[in-house]
Design a protein around this motif. Structure first.
Motif: not given
Length: 437
Positions: A261-264, A302-303, A308-310
Motif C-alpha cells: 500500500n505504501r509503495e504504490a 514486495s513491489t 511502479h515508477l519504472a
C-alpha cells in the motif's frame, strides 16, 4: 561468487573529488550523459540519518538544479508536513529549526546536514532564474498518526465547504491510536488493535465518504478555492486513506500488505508532483527507489515505488543507488527507542554489491551501470545481494539501478539542536541519551 578477489576495472570507476555540497561540481559532469532526458532522478541511501548520504544528495541536487534545471526535490518524508518546508525554501517566514522539526516526519529534519541543504535551496531561490521546491512523498505523522492528514483536509473544507462538518468520530477514533513521534510509533499498532472493530470500520468508511464528497464536489469547490489548494487537500486525504489501510494490514499480521500500500501511494505522489513540474530529484531509501522487489527480514519480496515508477515512466525514471563499507548505520534493534540511534557496520559480505564496490576503489566513486564493459557487466551480474543498514536484500544490480555511488565510510549525521528544541519531548529525551562515537 566471492568478490574478495574481484573488482571493477579502472574504466568503470568515476572518482568523486568531494562530498562537500559547496565544492566545485566539475567531477559530476559524467551525470550529463548518465541522466539524459530523465524527468525523475532518484537518489537512494543504504540507511537513513547518515551524514555522507545527506551530503551526496545535496551535492547531486545542486548539480541537477544548476546544470539541468531540475525544479523539485521530493523526499521520503510526510507530504502534508512538507508544505511547511516548501513555503520556507521559497522565501516564507519562520525559524528554520521549527520548520525542520515540523516540516518533516520520521526524524528526517533533525540533522545539521538537512539544515545546510534547506538553506541552500532558499538561497538558490533568492538568486536564480528558476526556483526549486520541496515536497514530501510519504504518509503523515511519521506513519503513526492520521491526524496531520485529517487536519489538512479539515482546514481546506472550512473554506471550500463551510457548512459541512466532518463526523467528529473520525478524529476521535484516529486520536485513540495516534503516536506523537517515531519513538512512540511502535505503540500505535497495539493501540489500533485495541480499538473496537466497529469503530475501526466506521473510521475507514468515514474516510471513504470524505473522499467521495471531495471528488464529486470538485467543480463547486473550485469556485471557492484555488485548484492548487484542492489538489493538495485531495492528495492529503488519499495519503491518509492509505495510512488507515496500512494500519488495517498490520493489525491482520500482514506487513507485506502494509508495504505494498505504501509503495504504490508514494509512487502516486511522485507522479502528482511530476504533473506540476518538469523534472524531479527524488530522495529515498534504496529499498524504495530500486527497480527490483525489496526483501525485508521475515517477509516475501514486495513491489517497490521504483518498480511502479519504472512501469509508468519508462526511460524518464533513472535510479542512482548507493553502497557503503564501514562506519556506523541506523540501529534497527529495539534499543533504538532508548537512544542507541546507530550501530557499527560489519565489513560487507564478500558476495555483496557493497563488497564489490569497496574492493574497486578506496575513495568515493560512481559507476555508470549502463556503460560498463562486457567484463565489468559480467562481474556486476554475478552479485545477488545488497546491504541495507545491518541486513541484506537480494537483488540484481543491473536491473535495480542505473548508477551506483559508493561511499567507503559513513557516519551519523549531526543532531541539529535548534530543530530538536521543537521536537516532541520523547524525541528530545532519546537524542539526549545518544552518545555519538
Amino acid at each position: 561468487m566471492s568478490t574478495a578477489s574481484v573488482r571493477l576495472s579502472g574504466e568503470a570507476v568515476i572518482p568523486l573529488r568531494t562530498l562537500d555540497p559547496t565544492g566545485p561540481l566539475d567531477d559530476l559532469e559524467w551525470l550529463d550523459q548518465a541522466i539524459g532526458d530523465a524527468r525523475v532522478v532518484a537518489i537512494g541511501e543504504s540507511a537513513h540519518y547518515n551524514g555522507e548520504f545527506s551530503q551526496l544528495r545535496h551535492r547531486l541536487l545542486r548539480y541537477l538544479v544548476e546544470r539541468h534545471g531540475f525544479s523539485a526535490y521530493a523526499m521520503e518524508s510526510g507530504f502534508v508536513e512538507g508544505q511547511l518546508i516548501d513555503h520556507w525554501v521559497r522565501g516564507g517566514e519562520g525559524r528554520l529549526g521549527q520548520v525542520m522539526a515540523n516540516g518533516t516526519t520520521s526524524l528526517m529534519g533533525l540533522w545539521t546536514q538537512m539544515r545546510t541543504h534547506l538553506e541552500w535551496m532558499r538561497q538558490h531561490n533568492r538568486t536564480a532564474s528558476h526556483s526549486v521546491g520541496f515536497c514530501g512523498i510519504d504518509m503523515p505523522g511519521s506513519m503513526a498518526s492520521l491526524l496531520p492528514g485529517l487536519d489538512a483536509v479539515s482546514a481546506y473544507l472550512a473554506d471550500a465547504d463551510p457548512e459541512f462538518r466532518i463526523d467528529p468520530s473520525i478524529r476521535e477514533t484516529a486520536s485513540a491510536f495516534a503516536a506523537m513521534s517515531a519513538f512512540s510509533a511502535p505503540a500505535a499498532i497495539p493501540d489500533y488493535a485495541n480499538v473496537a472493530d466497529e469503530r475501526r470500520d466506521a473510521l475507514t468508511a468515514g474516510l471513504a465518504d470524505l473522499t467521495a464528497r471531495m471528488t464529486s464536489r470538485r467543480l463547486g469547490y473550485l469556485r471557492l478555492t484555488t485548484a492548487d489548494a484542492y489538489e493538495r487537500a485531495l492528495r492529503a486525504l488519499n495519503i491518509t486513506v492509505t495510512l488507515d489501510a496500512m494500519f488495517r494490514e498490520l493489525s491482520r499480521g500482514n506487513p507485506q500488505g502494509m508495504m505494498l500500500n505504501r509503495e504504490a501511494t508514494i509512487a502516486d505522489t511522485v507522479e502528482w508532483i511530476l504533473r506540476r513540474t518538469d523534472r524531479i530529484v527524488l530522495a529515498a531509501h534504496n529499498g524504495h527507489v530500486q527497480r527490483w522487489p525489496t526483501t525485508l527480514p521475515g517477509m516475501p519480496p514486495s513491489t517497490t515505488m521504483g518498480m511502479h515508477l519504472a512501469d509508468r515512466l519508462g526511460k524518464d525514471y533513472l535510479v542512482i543507488g548507493t553502497t557503503s563499507a564501514t562506519g556506523q548505520t541506523l540501529n534497527t534493534a529495539p534499543d533504538f527507542y532508548t537512544g542507541k540511534l546507530f550501530t557499527e557496520l560489519e565489513p560487507p559480505r564478500s558476495d555483496s554489491l557493497d563488497a564489490l564496490m569497496a574492493a574497486s576503489h578506496d575513495g568515493p566513486f560512481a559507476t555508470d551501470l549502463r556503460r560498463l564493459s562486457p567484463a565489468d557487466a559480467t562481474t556486476v551480474r554475478a552479485v545477488s545481494q545488497q546491504r541495507f543498514g545491518t541486513f541484506y536484500s537480494g537483488l540484481s544490480p543491473l536491473e535495480a539501478f542505473d548508477v551506483i555511488v559508493h561511499l567507503p565510510h559513513v557516519t551519523p549525521a549531526g543532531a541539529d539542536r535548534a530543530a530538536l528544541a521543537h521536537a516532541p519531548r520523547e524525541v528530545q529525551e532519546a537524542f539526549s541519551r545518544w552518545k555519538p562515537a
